[in-house]
Design an enzyme around this catalytic site. Structure first.
Site, short mmCIF file in Angstrom:
data_model
loop_
_atom_site.label_atom_id
_atom_site.label_comp_id
_atom_site.label_asym_id
_atom_site.label_seq_id
_atom_site.Cartn_x
_atom_site.Cartn_y
_atom_site.Cartn_z
N ARG A 134 0.62 -1.36 0.27
CA ARG A 134 -0.05 -0.17 0.12
C ARG A 134 0.79 1.20 -0.18
O ARG A 134 0.26 2.45 0.30
CB ARG A 134 -0.89 -0.27 1.21
N SER A 155 -9.98 0.59 5.84
CA SER A 155 -9.43 0.06 6.93
C SER A 155 -8.49 1.54 6.70
O SER A 155 -7.71 2.30 5.99
CB SER A 155 -7.93 -0.68 6.83
N GLU A 185 -3.97 3.98 7.74
CA GLU A 185 -3.93 4.00 6.12
C GLU A 185 -4.55 5.32 5.05
O GLU A 185 -4.10 5.46 4.10
CB GLU A 185 -4.69 2.55 5.73
#
Ligand SMILES: Cc1cc2nc3c(=O)[nH]c(=O)nc-3n(C[C@H](O)[C@H](O)[C@H](O)COP(=O)(O)OP(=O)(O)OC[C@H]3O[C@@H](n4cnc5c(N)ncnc54)[C@H](O)[C@@H]3O)c2cc1C
Length: 257
Positions: free
Chosen positions: A141, A183, A253
């Site tokens: 990510r 998330s 995130e």
């Protein structure tokens, strides 16, 4: 440069955010002071955000050239998925279940489990020209791409796989249906952010119309007109408690602007 007023309480996937004047980028160039937004599926835009920009429709395209898939930075994941399905092109089936634009997906190296956007990526075009995959550092990510992603190309080497669409649909089956940003925290090494939130007793905890989902503790969900202040409050108090009570750093995130 053209601008437009964007209400992020309508535009973003969590349906929370400030209303801002946003620059529209029509041509490839260097705009060092502007902060790019894709579809705000991973971004919370606060009152403090400034110098925001969006790629205009000029970068919303997808096609095949020299046996490569060529996709513009503003192209939504749903459009990429439909094109691949129609033209029997494999590898990007998970985009049926992953909201975002090509620029945001590439910048975040978005994906589901081991299926990530960098797996079959060939090149990325920014204002510096064309970068090959080997010139980019990327991980879970994350990427080190600087500047604006105007286009990316992908290899075509597999047919569209309908069984994968089913697999990704199943993987999403227990995800909250309410508006969210996916998330909120990265998983701490060897642990799960959702487990940390649950062990703090915060699973299902709400402030106003915002709360940690009952279904998936690492998702903040908007139960209807949730406020930006409540969202920020929940995120910071959860991080603070994880640190104080469990000695765990919960890293974001999502991006808070
Ligand atoms: C319900 C839900 C489920 C999700 N599940 C997942 C999941 O399973 N896996 C996953 O990886 N993500 C998931 N996400 C997060 C999100 O889908 C991805 O992060 C996606 O890549 C965000 O794309 P975006 O265009 O909305 O980016 P934005 O949120 O608008 O921006 C994200 C970042 O990309 C940058 N950016 C955007 N466009 C450009 C550009 N053209 N050039 C340079 N930088 C740019 C922004 O500056 C920002 O830093 C989920 C989100 C939701 C709402």
């Amino acid at each position: 440069l053209r601008t437009k007023t964007v209400n992020f309480a309508q535009y973003s996937s969590i349906k929370i955010g400030a209303t801002k004047e946003v620059t529209l980028i029509d041509e490839i160039g260097a705009y060092p002071n502007l902060h790019l937004i894709g579809s705000a599926s991973n971004t919370l835009v606060t009152e403090q955000a400034s110098n925001l920009a969006l790629l205009s429709k000029a970068f919303d395209y997808i096609g095949v050239e020299d046996n490569r898939l060529i996709i513009g930075g503003a192209t939504p994941s749903g459009k990429i998925h439909s094109f691949c399905k129609k033209h029997n092109i494999g590898n990007l089936e998970y985009l049926s279940k992953l909201p975002g634009t090509l620029g945001g997906l590439v910048k975040m190296n978005a994906g589901m489990k081991e299926y990530e956007i960098f797996n079959h990526l060939l090149t990325v075009t920014t204002e510096q020209g064309e970068l090959t995959k080997e010139q980019i550092h990327y991980g879970y990510r994350t990427t080190d791409i600087e500047g604006i992603i105007y286009e990316a190309t992908f290899e075509i080497n597999a047919p569209f796989d309908h069984t994968k669409v089913e697999l990704f649909t199943q993987m999403r089956a227990n995800q909250p249906k309410e508006p969210s940003l996916g998330s909120i925290f990265k998983n701490p090494v060897g642990d799960y952010a959702g487990r940390v939130i649950e062990s703090l007793g915060l699973k299902g905890h709400r402030v106003g119309n915002i709360g940690w989902s009952e279904q998936h503790a690492n998702f903040l969900v908007n139960y209807g007109e949730g406020s930006l202040d409540d969202t920020l409050h929940l995120i910071t108090t959860t991080q603070q408690r994880a640190k104080d009570e469990l000695g765990i750093e919960l890293e974001l995130e999502i991006i808070i602007l």
